[in-house]
Structure formats: structure tokens, C-alpha cells
Design a protein around this motif. Structure first.
Motif, PDB file in Angstrom:
ATOM      1  N   CYS A 115      14.773  12.567   1.990  1.00 47.96           N
ATOM      2  CA  CYS A 115      14.411  11.190   2.354  1.00 47.96           C
ATOM      3  C   CYS A 115      12.926  11.103   2.727  1.00 47.96           C
ATOM      4  CB  CYS A 115      15.223  10.710   3.551  1.00 47.96           C
ATOM      5  SG  CYS A 115      16.980  10.696   3.269  1.00 47.96           S
ATOM      6  N   GLY A 116      12.490  12.042   3.530  1.00 49.32           N
ATOM      7  CA  GLY A 116      11.135  11.964   4.063  1.00 49.32           C
ATOM      8  C   GLY A 116      10.047  12.233   3.051  1.00 49.32           C
ATOM      9  N   PHE A 142      12.644   8.560  -4.211  1.00 56.40           N
ATOM     10  CA  PHE A 142      11.807   7.564  -4.896  1.00 56.40           C
ATOM     11  C   PHE A 142      11.593   6.327  -4.030  1.00 56.40           C
ATOM     12  CE2 PHE A 142      16.001   6.182  -5.915  1.00 56.40           C
ATOM     13  CZ  PHE A 142      16.662   7.313  -6.396  1.00 56.40           C
ATOM     14  N   GLN A 143      12.594   5.949  -3.224  1.00 56.51           N
ATOM     15  CA  GLN A 143      12.443   4.762  -2.367  1.00 56.51           C
ATOM     16  C   GLN A 143      11.312   5.003  -1.360  1.00 56.51           C
ATOM     17  OE1 GLN A 143      13.501   1.752  -2.304  1.00 56.51           O
ATOM     18  NE2 GLN A 143      12.735   1.199  -0.285  1.00 56.51           N
ATOM     19  N   THR A 144      11.307   6.182  -0.744  1.00 51.16           N
ATOM     20  CA  THR A 144      10.268   6.519   0.237  1.00 51.16           C
ATOM     21  C   THR A 144       8.901   6.595  -0.425  1.00 51.16           C
ATOM     22  OG1 THR A 144      11.927   7.904   1.287  1.00 51.16           O
ATOM     23  CG2 THR A 144       9.675   8.181   2.038  1.00 51.16           C
ATOM     24  N   ILE A 145       8.853   7.259  -1.594  1.00 50.42           N
ATOM     25  CA  ILE A 145       7.558   7.487  -2.260  1.00 50.42           C
ATOM     26  C   ILE A 145       6.966   6.167  -2.753  1.00 50.42           C
ATOM     27  CG2 ILE A 145       6.409   8.644  -4.199  1.00 50.42           C
ATOM     28  CD1 ILE A 145       7.374  10.618  -2.075  1.00 50.42           C
ATOM     29  N   TRP A 146       7.785   5.361  -3.426  1.00 57.99           N
ATOM     30  CA  TRP A 146       7.256   4.089  -3.953  1.00 57.99           C
ATOM     31  C   TRP A 146       6.830   3.179  -2.786  1.00 57.99           C
ATOM     32  CZ3 TRP A 146       8.823   7.151  -7.649  1.00 57.99           C
ATOM     33  CH2 TRP A 146       8.547   6.882  -8.981  1.00 57.99           C
ATOM     34  N   THR A 147       7.627   3.187  -1.708  1.00 52.46           N
ATOM     35  CA  THR A 147       7.264   2.375  -0.542  1.00 52.46           C
ATOM     36  C   THR A 147       5.937   2.858   0.036  1.00 52.46           C
ATOM     37  OG1 THR A 147       9.583   1.994  -0.022  1.00 52.46           O
ATOM     38  CG2 THR A 147       8.032   1.627   1.765  1.00 52.46           C
ATOM     39  N   ASP A 148       5.747   4.171   0.041  1.00 48.39           N
ATOM     40  CA  ASP A 148       4.503   4.739   0.571  1.00 48.39           C
ATOM     41  C   ASP A 148       3.302   4.301  -0.286  1.00 48.39           C
ATOM     42  OD1 ASP A 148       3.584   6.362   2.727  1.00 48.39           O
ATOM     43  OD2 ASP A 148       2.993   7.862   1.251  1.00 48.39           O
ATOM     44  N   PHE A 196      12.369  -5.566 -11.106  1.00 45.54           N
ATOM     45  CA  PHE A 196      12.870  -6.357  -9.973  1.00 45.54           C
ATOM     46  C   PHE A 196      13.162  -5.448  -8.772  1.00 45.54           C
ATOM     47  CE2 PHE A 196      16.506  -8.016  -7.579  1.00 45.54           C
ATOM     48  CZ  PHE A 196      15.981  -9.233  -7.142  1.00 45.54           C
ATOM     49  N   PHE A 197      13.932  -4.385  -9.023  1.00 44.34           N
ATOM     50  CA  PHE A 197      14.335  -3.542  -7.893  1.00 44.34           C
ATOM     51  C   PHE A 197      13.151  -2.777  -7.298  1.00 44.34           C
ATOM     52  CE2 PHE A 197      18.630  -4.048  -9.826  1.00 44.34           C
ATOM     53  CZ  PHE A 197      19.194  -4.685  -8.735  1.00 44.34           C
ATOM     54  N   THR A 198      12.213  -2.338  -8.141  1.00 43.09           N
ATOM     55  CA  THR A 198      11.039  -1.636  -7.598  1.00 43.09           C
ATOM     56  C   THR A 198      10.233  -2.578  -6.707  1.00 43.09           C
ATOM     57  OG1 THR A 198      10.936  -0.345  -9.635  1.00 43.09           O
ATOM     58  CG2 THR A 198       9.006  -0.261  -8.232  1.00 43.09           C
ATOM     59  N   TYR A 199       9.974  -3.776  -7.213  1.00 42.11           N
ATOM     60  CA  TYR A 199       9.152  -4.753  -6.477  1.00 42.11           C
ATOM     61  C   TYR A 199       9.818  -5.153  -5.155  1.00 42.11           C
ATOM     62  CZ  TYR A 199       6.527  -9.145  -5.809  1.00 42.11           C
ATOM     63  OH  TYR A 199       5.748 -10.151  -5.311  1.00 42.11           O
ATOM     64  N   PHE A 250       9.322  -5.196  -0.283  1.00 46.11           N
ATOM     65  CA  PHE A 250       9.839  -6.055   0.782  1.00 46.11           C
ATOM     66  C   PHE A 250      10.893  -5.386   1.661  1.00 46.11           C
ATOM     67  CE2 PHE A 250       8.247  -8.647  -2.642  1.00 46.11           C
ATOM     68  CZ  PHE A 250       7.418  -9.540  -1.987  1.00 46.11           C
ATOM     69  N   MET A 251      11.895  -4.751   1.018  1.00 46.69           N
ATOM     70  CA  MET A 251      13.001  -4.215   1.832  1.00 46.69           C
ATOM     71  C   MET A 251      12.647  -2.900   2.506  1.00 46.69           C
ATOM     72  SD  MET A 251      16.405  -5.242  -0.276  1.00 46.69           S
ATOM     73  CE  MET A 251      17.483  -4.607   0.999  1.00 46.69           C
ATOM     74  N   ARG A 252      11.881  -2.074   1.822  1.00 45.52           N
ATOM     75  CA  ARG A 252      11.371  -0.808   2.375  1.00 45.52           C
ATOM     76  C   ARG A 252      12.431   0.001   3.140  1.00 45.52           C
ATOM     77  NH1 ARG A 252       5.398  -2.886   4.396  1.00 45.52           N
ATOM     78  NH2 ARG A 252       4.845  -3.834   2.434  1.00 45.52           N
TER      79      ARG A 252
END
Ligand code: SF4
Ligand code: SF4
Length: 471
Positions: free
Chosen positions: A112-113, A117-123, A205-208, A213-215
Motif C-alpha cells: 500500500c505504502g 497503483f492507487q498510492t503511486i498515481w495519487t502521489d 474516469f477511474f484514474t482521474y 479526488f477520492m485519494r
């Protein structure tokens, strides 16, 4: 403590009221600061850059990594994995899952840390936000400020860059399933098939939305891994932990005072301010903690300023904090179990990859009828044979049958079997034997497909039976 450090800490106290635990009601604007774990995070993120370039590599006459769903093939370099070899995919999935369990058991949510991909793209998205809109204080001010040309241009630039990354992500992901270069041509000329548009559109859509926004809310509400991690960690697991005994009672440092009754935590809340999920690690291990280590970097920088040893927040296990000795990895049952499964899966994958036959052969004995009595008294059995050429070359074979001496082989389409590159060919074979040749009702036989060209050196065997009347 130097005058400059004192001023910086007093400034942190002013900012601290902004840093609260967030359950989705506000956008977290985490402070970015350099440090050991931030550097690790950049290294991990850089691995994901390969996601954007891998589809453009070629191997022989096709894309090096290609999930060719219409042809039910997976190309990995010069290796082609067919549906028959899909058991290896199960082993790969087991390997990935067990690796995740093992790493979590040792050091918490490292995935996760650092790698998710969610963490990395958000970063990446928040890095851009930081560069365009400024630090967290400036961003919060901008969010509440009236709309001006300056605010509009900053917001437009940020969203434009986010959308560009999302488009690149959507097209790149789709490029793993079709020819990458052709996909770009089709996208630019608006000629891509509907399925490609749907895939690209969904990914954009999901990446954006997720990264922009949701992060951290995706981790809180949508990701099941956060829920199941508690069964993987135990008292031996090392996690970013606040050393309660050393830190408490926390208290603000005052200029010129040297209060020995206080713990090492100066209550600057920088650890909360840098946390991408808004967690206050001092309240103990929480579901929102993705073990990114940003709070460790933050607290170490404060400890340096106040001349106290680093490590008030550090990777530590519950056992270690309660004064017990941490057992070595090889003595921890959980780690041993995970390691054994991991090694077995790895061995299976290596065996599979090194033993994938170039040709797959299946033989089905016709059951209606089981055998036919011919007018000359011989007994005939019929078989349906399917041969799959997994190589990119054309191959020619002859068919041999062993186990029944003198058996007569008849193939309606000639004696030579030609397999086109990566082609499948089904054909029928008739075997005839005289009653004298059969010692029992059911005779075990073996079909052997032998390459005619000696340089191919391929010999594939398949067991079957020859059935005759009762003896
Ligand atoms: S734990 Fe460290 S960073 Fe967090 S408030 Fe205390 S001194 Fe500051
Ligand atoms: S508490 Fe620390 S380790 Fe956990 S997510 Fe926040 S910054 Fe990362």
C-alpha cells in the motif's frame, strides 16, 4: 536548539490545527518533505514508469507483452502461453498473493505504502498539485479564495495535467491487449473499436476520480486489503509505530525552557501533517495507515532540530516496544509457512516455463461406436486428434502408434501432419488390427507425434486405448 529551528517549530504549531484525521469530509493536503522513506517511495514509483513503456517493445514478430484475448494467447517475450498452460497463471497468482502476505507479516502494508497503483498515481497527482498550487497552506487558501483569473488558470492547468496522465494510463493499459502502435493510430484517427473506447474511457474516469479526488478514501472504503491485513500482522510485525513510552507526556517546547518531565514528542503534529491518509500515528496503529513511513521522516527531522535521538516514530514491532526480543525471521511460523508456499509456487512456475511443450497433443477415442468390425474381419477404432503448434514456425510431423504391434494407421488427409505457426489442427485417425493381434479387450497404446525435420527434435506422446470385442 538553534534560533532557526525554534522558529520553524513555532511555525508548525501555527499550522498544526489544519492537520486532522479525515473521513472523507475534506481534501487532505499532506505536506511533502524529503527523507529516507520519501526517497524509497520515489524509487518504488519509478518502477511503475515501466508500465508506460513496456507495451512498445517487440519480440520476434509480435508485441513483447501482449494479452491476446481473441487468440487466447499470452505473449511474454519469446514465450507464448496458451490456455493449456493456464495452470501456471494460477501459480503466479498464488505467488503474488503469498508474497503480499509474507511482506505484510514482516513489515505491514508495504504494498500500500510504496507499490499500489492507487498510492503511486495519487502521489503523482498531489506532486503536480503541490507544484502548481503551492504547499498545503497555499492550497487550502486557494480552495476557499474567490474565483480569479489566477485561481482559474492554476486549477485548469492542474486538471489538464491530471486528465493527460489519465488518458496516458487508459491507452497504455489497453495497449497490453492489442497492438500498441496500431492502438494509438486508431485512437488518434478515432477508428478504435468500441471495446477499446470502453476500456480507455473507464480507465481515464477511474484514474482521474480515484487519484485526483477520492485519494485515500479509496483505501478507506473501496479496498478490501485494508480490511484483511489485520489477520496477516502479529506481534512480531514491524510497523511505523510511535514510541509511547518515550514520547509521552507530549508537550510543546518553549523558547529557553528545558522541561525534563516531558516526553520527546513536542506535539508539533508534523507527523499528521505529512500523512497522506490523515492518520495521527500517536493514537496507535490504525486502519488508515498505509505504512508509507512519511511520519518517520517528519518526526526524525523534528528530533534533529530539538537535539533528541531519531526514532520516536520508527519501524518497530509490538514485541519490541514491550521490551521482548524479536525472534529471527526463520523462527516465525507465519513467515516459514508463507516462504514454503512461495518457494513451491516459484518452483512450479520455473518448471512450467522450462517445460512448456512446443506442441500440445490431445487424443479422444470415439465412443460411438467403441469399435467397428470391418468386412475383412479386422477391428477399427476411430480417434479425434487435436495438435496445437505453440511455436512461431511451421512444423511437420509423422504419427506413430506403439503398444500394438502391426497396427495399421489410416489418416484421411495423408501421412504428413503440417502445423502452421501458432496454429491448431484437428484430424481423425483410424487404427485397424486383426483379432489375432489383440490379446485382450482393451489394449493400452501410445500416440507419438514425431517431427520430420530432425533439427526441430520434437516428440510428443499421448496415452490412449484400442478396444476390441470381448476375448
Ligand atoms: S511524534 Fe514527532 S512529528 Fe509527531 S508531533 Fe510528536 S514530535 Fe512532532
Ligand atoms: S501514519 Fe505514517 S506510515 Fe501511516 S500512512 Fe500516515 S504517514 Fe504513512
Amino acid at each position: 536548539m538553534s534560533e532557526q529551528d525554534q522558529k520553524e517549530i513555532e511555525a508548525l504549531y501555527t499550522d498544526a490545527h489544519h492537520w486532522n484525521i479525515n473521513a472523507g469530509e475534506e481534501t487532505i493536503h499532506a505536506k511533502r518533505m524529503p527523507g529516507r522513506f520519501r526517497t524509497y517511495k520515489w524509487y518504488a514509483a519509478s518502477l511503475w514508469l515501466s508500465f508506460f513503456i513496456l507495451p512498445y517493445f517487440r519480440s520476434e514478430d509480435h508485441q513483447a507483452i501482449l494479452f491476446d484475448i481473441p487468440h487466447r494467447q499470452f505473449h511474454l517475450g519469446s514465450l507464448t502461453i496458451w490456455p493449456q498452460d493456464v495452470w501456471m497463471l494460477s501459480l503466479v497468482l498464488i505467488l503474488l498473493a503469498i508474497t503480499l502476505f509474507a511482506v505484510t507479516a514482516v513489515a505491514g502494508r508495504v504494498w500500500c505504502g510504496y507499490f499500489c497503483f492507487q498510492t503511486i498515481w495519487t502521489d503523482w497527482f498531489t506532486w503536480l498539485e503541490d507544484k502548481i498550487e503551492g504547499n498545503p497552506i497555499q492550497r487550502r487558501k486557494l480552495d476557499t479564495a474567490a474565483w480569479t483569473v489566477k485561481k482559474l488558470s492554476k486549477k485548469l492547468l492542474k486538471h489538464l495535467l491530471w486528465i493527460l496522465i489519465s488518458i496516458l494510463t487508459g491507452v497504455t493499459f489497453t495497449a497490453y491487449f492489442t497492438d500498441a502502435y496500431q492502438l494509438w493510430i486508431d485512437v488518434v484517427t478515432l477508428q478504435a473499436p468500441l471495446i477499446a473506447w470502453v476500456t480507455i474511457g473507464s480507465l481515464i474516469f477511474f484514474t482521474y476520480v480515484f487519484a485526483g479526488f477520492m485519494r485515500e478514501q479509496v483505501c478507506f472504503w473501496l479496498c478490501p486489503y485494508a480490511r484483511i491485513q489485520s489477520v496477516m500482522v502479529d506481534k512480531d510485525t514491524e510497523l511505523p509505530t510511535y514510541d509511547l513510552a518515550r514520547g509521552e507526556p507530549r508537550g510543546k517546547v518553549k523558547r529557553g525552557s528545558d522541561d525534563n518531565k516531558k516526553g520527546d514528542c513536542i506535539d508539533c503534529r508534523l507527523c499528521v501533517g505529512v500523512c497522506p491518509t490523515g492518520v495521527d500515528i500517536r493514537e496507535g496503529m490504525q486502519e488508515g495507515c498505509i505504512t508509507c513511513g512519511m511520519c518517520i521522516d517528519a518526526c526524525d527531522s523534528i528530533m534533529d532540530k530539538v537535539n533528541r535521538p531519531r526514532g520516536l516514530i520508527r519501524y518497530a514491532s509490538r514485541k519490541e516496544l514491550s521490551g521482548e526480543t524479536l525472534p529471527p525471521l526463520y523462527k516465525r511460523p507465519r513467515v516459514i509457512t508463507y516462504s514454503v508456499v512461495l518457494l513451491l509456487s516459484l518452483a512450479g512456475i520455473i518448471y512450467g516455463l522450462t517445460h512448456i511443450p512446443p506442441v500440445e497433443l490431445s487424443v479422444v477415442h470415439e465412443r460411438q461406436p467403441l469399435f467397428t468390425l470391418m468386412s475383412n474381419g479386422s477391428i477399427q477404432n476411430r480417434y479425434t486428434i487435436k495438435a496445437v503448434n505453440k511455436t512461431p514456425q511451421q512444423l511437420t510431423f509423422k504419427l506413430v502408434v506403439t503398444g500394438l504391434d502391426g497396427v495399421n494407421i489410416k489418416m484421411p488427409d495423408g501421412d504428413i501432419i503440417t502445423l502452421q505457426p501458432e496454429g491448431i489442427i484437428p484430424f481423425h485417425v483410424f487404427l485397424r488390427a486383426t483379432p489375432a493381434q489383440l490379446k485382450k479387450k482393451k489394449t493400452k497404446i501410445r500416440f507419438i507425434l514425431e517431427s520430420i525435420n530432425s533439427t526441430d527434435n520434437i516428440k510428443i506422446k499421448k496415452k490412449s486405448v484400442f478396444i476390441g470385442p470381448k476375448k
